[in-house]
Design an enzyme around this catalytic site. Structure first.
Site, PDB file in Angstrom:
ATOM      1  N   CYS A  87       0.835  -1.199   0.000  1.00 24.60           N
ATOM      2  CA  CYS A  87       0.000   0.000   0.000  1.00 24.60           C
ATOM      3  C   CYS A  87       0.879   1.263   0.000  1.00 24.60           C
ATOM      4  CB  CYS A  87      -0.974  -0.037   1.172  1.00 24.60           C
ATOM      5  SG  CYS A  87      -2.388   1.078   0.974  1.00 24.60           S
ATOM      6  N   HIS A 204      -3.436  -5.731   1.072  1.00 26.72           N
ATOM      7  CA  HIS A 204      -2.827  -6.002   2.376  1.00 26.72           C
ATOM      8  C   HIS A 204      -2.865  -7.491   2.731  1.00 26.72           C
ATOM      9  CE1 HIS A 204      -2.328  -1.829   3.904  1.00 26.72           C
ATOM     10  NE2 HIS A 204      -3.348  -1.570   3.104  1.00 26.72           N
ATOM     11  N   GLU A 206      -1.127  -9.010   4.854  1.00 26.77           N
ATOM     12  CA  GLU A 206      -0.877  -9.183   6.290  1.00 26.77           C
ATOM     13  C   GLU A 206      -2.169  -9.260   7.107  1.00 26.77           C
ATOM     14  OE1 GLU A 206      -0.921  -4.628   5.854  1.00 26.77           O
ATOM     15  OE2 GLU A 206      -0.424  -6.389   4.639  1.00 26.77           O
TER      16      GLU A 206
END
Length: 233
Positions: A87, A204, A206
């Site tokens: 990002c 994302h 994660e």
């Protein structure tokens, strides 16, 4: 895997990233402040996480790209070290010259925050070996400037050299304007540099590594990095 997470003023995803790295690798990552001029000894992976570094003033990632620590990151990448930008981290890598192109305002001029589908284009890179080529994964996005753009020659080179690793798609893997959430050229969600050791992506991964989140599709990226480094050791 010994990882280092960069921390800039305004970044807000560093703890999410650190948790994902810890859960998958079993090791606590180092948190590296932007004013540092070196990386921890023995670092295997450097991560520039998401957020709004320096409030996104001037351009997203433009100020962070000129932070003292980025000289060490560029040297690390030049030596073949693995670098991941997610990002705002992707924007920082583009602004720092580690990746080509730029991230512009989303085509609809609105902030996008929801899960999307990505098609994994290759499975033979450190950043994709945890997946199969053509596999569709589901991960979140949260950005206002994720519209990847570059000149025609750069796009042609990225495509011709197989450097587009992740692409926005439908749940069944179809690519097209309908599934291109932000207007990115060629539905690009993630690219690597010529050497293949620097990845930038807007989604994302994660945030999708634990069952409690309802999806673990992002785990493959980190598991693949661990496997790659173990094999290279």
């Amino acid at each position: 895997m010994k990882s280092a997470v960069l921390v800039f003023p305004g970044i807000n995803r560093e703890r999410d990233m650190a948790r994902a790295l810890r859960l998958v690798s079993g090791r606590e990552p180092a948190m590296v402040w932007h004013a540092e001029t070196s990386l921890p000894e023995g670092t295997d992976l450097v991560v520039a996480p998401g957020g709004f570094s320096y409030g996104d003033y001037l351009r997203c990632g433009a100020i962070a790209a000129r932070a003292p620590v980025m000289d060490a990151v560029r040297a690390f990448a030049s030596d073949g070290g693995l670098v991941l930008g997610v990002c705002n981290g992707f924007q920082i890598l583009c602004e720092s010259g580690l990746l080509p192109g730029i991230l512009m305002r989303n085509a609809r001029l609105k902030f996008i925050c929801h899960d999307v589908h990505l098609r994994v284009e290759r499975s033979d890179t450190p950043f994709t070996r945890g997946y199969n080529a053509g596999q569709v994964i589901r991960v979140p996005v949260a950005h206002g400037e994720g519209n990847y753009a570059a000149d025609e020659d750069t796009i042609r080179r990225l495509e011709g050299e197989g450097r587009v690793l992740y692409r926005y798609c439908s749940a069944s893997g179809e690519v097209g304007d309908t599934h291109n959430i932000n207007g990115a050229a060629q539905s690009i969600a993630g690219i690597v540099n010529e050497r293949g050791n620097v990845l930038g992506m807007m989604p994302h991964p994660e945030n999708h590594v634990e069952d409690i989140m309802g999806c673990t599709d992002g785990r493959g990226l980190f598991a693949g990095l661990v496997a790659h480094l173990e094999r290279a050791a």
